[in-house]
Design a protein around this motif. Structure first.
Motif, short mmCIF file in Angstrom:
data_model
loop_
_atom_site.label_atom_id
_atom_site.label_comp_id
_atom_site.label_asym_id
_atom_site.label_seq_id
_atom_site.Cartn_x
_atom_site.Cartn_y
_atom_site.Cartn_z
N GLY A 217 -34.55 -2.28 19.30
CA GLY A 217 -33.57 -1.67 19.38
C GLY A 217 -32.78 -1.69 18.35
N GLY A 218 -31.62 -1.34 18.09
CA GLY A 218 -31.25 -0.64 17.17
C GLY A 218 -29.94 -2.02 15.99
N GLY A 219 -29.60 -3.10 16.90
CA GLY A 219 -29.26 -4.45 16.79
C GLY A 219 -29.70 -4.13 15.52
N ILE A 220 -31.04 -4.09 15.46
CA ILE A 220 -31.40 -4.99 14.02
C ILE A 220 -30.77 -4.82 13.08
CG2 ILE A 220 -34.21 -5.40 12.42
CD1 ILE A 220 -34.06 -7.57 14.87
N LEU A 221 -30.86 -3.49 13.28
CA LEU A 221 -30.33 -2.62 11.61
C LEU A 221 -28.61 -3.13 11.69
CD1 LEU A 221 -32.18 0.48 12.31
CD2 LEU A 221 -32.70 -0.91 10.57
#
Length: 585
Positions: A217-221
């Motif tokens: 998900g966007g949490g990686i970025l």
């Protein structure tokens, strides 16, 4: 020594490394604007507060730094609310500083105050979506509040905070020692990692699984953990799928990257998710569109699939699916440990050539199936051709902002992104009008990169005055208006389920209508081209990039639905027991 809070605020922001503030003037914040005049901080003056908030959002994503919005009370605060809420649902750190009514007028309903239910309560408008809303009622407490605001915006799951400041407080003198003592407080909070025992358990479950899968998900970025993720994937050769917000965390040309899941995901991707025995989810909230409305026959099937989920926000673990192993951690820190433990358990790594080949065959077949649309020379243009030619022309490290519709869902499905953190999309709120303004902030943050906003005519029409700021500040964004003379996705849905497009298409005297966005751009002092044939599009985009100026490309596009293989439960609400989706209009 004493000094005005407005001047000390600017000095504090300078010391914190803030280089730009986005906003709009009002009588409650002009003391701050006056203090900015001789500051190293550049004030980015917008024509609408929603533009300011979206631009600050794009800036924060591109610069990987907390952004600052300055706004006025009442209508200024409510105008900015949509942009701030968009940032909140996408976990973007932002500090909103808003002027408020004079503190000595509490209860008197002064000019532009919103107080229909309580006096001096405008800041509570933001309470449902910001991490915290402060009102600074005493000048001596303001330094402590602004420091806490930045710390809260940046820690845990990032997000916006509001500091509402009565206008008389800005003009109060304060002992500068109250600001100076903040210099002794750390500006970086250490983030939680994962213990070796838990890391080893996770690795053992994955390496002994039959069909493991990583869901990103966007949490990686947000955690700036793409490099650590790629190291993990390369070492263990585990296939990767992503949410709409996770796109780009692993490059689209990586041999183990399948693509986006859910309603707009490809059939191969969704089938692979359903067939997995273990899914390792990283920094995702399992949003509805990414999960086909959580219906197990389409994308994810928990159980029997088992789920390992790590995220910085404990509220997301187990929200929508049962979890076998859950950990509240910073993803960058956790992946650092997981990589070390994986290499201790499997020093030589693991190969998965059969599945790598399977992915390669799928990608080649998808490419071949799309060729008929990519090569279609009809006009209005096919959206597939527009996206293909944009990717052909852009450098690998160009930044893309999207809005909603084909430019969000189609991009997620079939537009390759090669560098982590170079695509910005309004995920949680799916806000129309985000892309055009976010691109402005992204270009200010990354002036040496090519920045392109892919936006529909409905979205671009929301706030065309973004062009005024671009012209004034020479912000060289390229806006590609994918123009289908409608709110295309909604028009297709209404036509499929109710056999009408009422309220969703733009018409004048019964004929399809659209403003000439290229001419509108020229009126703002921005270069613009209205495309007349499919063959004109690619040269126009090259011209726009080479000009290094703000540029609008208005291109007519067929309103065809983005291909879907997943599910969205609204279909069952509109047409129970029927298999309907979108239609072309």
């Amino acid at each position: 020594m004493k000094d005005l809070i407005s001047r000390q605020l600017i000095r504090y922001l300078e010391n914190r490394g803030i280089e730009h503030i986005f906003g709009l003037c009002g009588h409650t914040n002009i003391a701050v604007l006056a203090a900015l005049e001789n500051s190293s901080i550049k004030f980015i003056n917008t024509r609408h507060e929603q533009i300011a908030a979206h631009a600050a959002d794009g800036y924060a994503r591109a610069k990987k730094q907390t952004s600052v919005v300055l706004t006025h009370l009442g209508p200024g605060l409510t105008n900015a609310a949509t942009g701030v809420a968009t940032a909140a649902l996408d976990s973007i750190p932002m500090v909103v500083i808003a002027g408020d009514i004079p503190s000595h007028y509490y209860g008197k309903h002064p000019h532009q105050e919103i107080n229909l239910h309580a006096d001096a309560s405008q800041y509570e408008i933001y309470r449902p979506f910001v991490k915290r809303a402060w009102r600074a009622d005493r000048p001596d407490l303001f330094p402590e509040i602004i420091e806490k605001a930045f710390q809260l915006a940046e820690s845990g799951r990032p997000g916006p905070v509001l500091v509402s400041v009565p206008m008389d407080i800005f003009s109060k003198e304060i002992d500068t020692a109250l600001f100076e003592r903040l210099n002794h407080h750390t500006k970086t909070i250490q983030k939680p990692s994962i213990d070796d025992e838990t890391a080893e358990t996770i690795i053992q479950r994955l390496v002994h699984a039959t069909n493991p899968l990583i869901y990103v998900g966007g949490g990686i970025l947000i955690a700036d953990a793409a490099e650590e993720l790629r190291e993990f994937v390369d070492h263990l050769s585990i296939p990767v799928v992503h949410s709409a917000m996770g796109k780009g965390a692993v490059p689209d040309d990586h041999p183990f990257l399948l693509g986006m899941t859910g309603f707009w995901g490809a059939q191969f991707t969704n089938d692979t998710c359903r067939q997995a025995d273990y899914i390792f989810a990283l920094g995702t909230r399992f949003a509805e569109a990414d999960c086909s409305s959580w219906e197990s026959e389409y994308t994810f099937n928990f159980p029997p699939t088992k789920l390992i989920h790590i995220d910085i926000d404990p509220n997301e673990i187990g929200r929508n699916y049962p979890v076998e192993i859950g950990a509240v951690v910073d993803l960058k820190q956790a992946l650092h440990v997981l990589n070390r433990v994986a290499k201790e358990i499997l020093p030589e790594g693991r190969q998965n050539n059969p599945f790598k080949q399977k992915i390669a065959v799928y990608k080649e077949n998808f490419r071949k199936q799309n060729q008929v649309h990519i090569k279609d020379s009809s006009f209005p243009m096919r959206p597939e051709r527009i996206l293909h030619e944009v990717r052909e022309v852009l450098p690998r490290d160009a930044y893309i902002t999207t809005d909603v519709g084909w430019n969000k869902n189609g991009v997620g499905q079939q537009f390759p992104v090669y560098e982590p953190g170079t695509i910005f999309t309004p995920g949680g709120l799916a806000t129309m009008g985000f892309g055009s303004s976010a691109a402005l902030g992204a270009k200010i943050a990354q002036p040496d990169k090519v920045i392109v906003s892919l936006v529909g005519d409905g979205g671009f029409g929301q706030n065309p005055s973004v062009l005024a700021t671009a012209a004034e500040e020479s912000v060289a964004v390229i806006w590609i208006v994918m123009n289908n003379n409608s709110y295309g996705t909604i028009a297709g849905l209404e036509k499929a389920h109710f056999d009408t497009t009422y309220g969703t298409v733009f018409q004048k005297d019964g004929k399809s209508y659209s403003p000439d966005f290229a001419s509108i751009a020229k009126a703002y002092g921005v270069d613009g081209v209205k495309i007349q044939s499919a063959e004109e599009f690619k040269p126009a985009l090259k011209q726009a990039i080479e000009s290094n100026k703000p540029f609008v490309i208005d291109v007519q596009m067929l309103n065809v639905p983005t291909p879907t293989t997943g599910h969205w439960n609204i279909m069952d609400i509109y047409s129970p027991d029927e298999k309907r989706s979108h239609v072309s209009v």
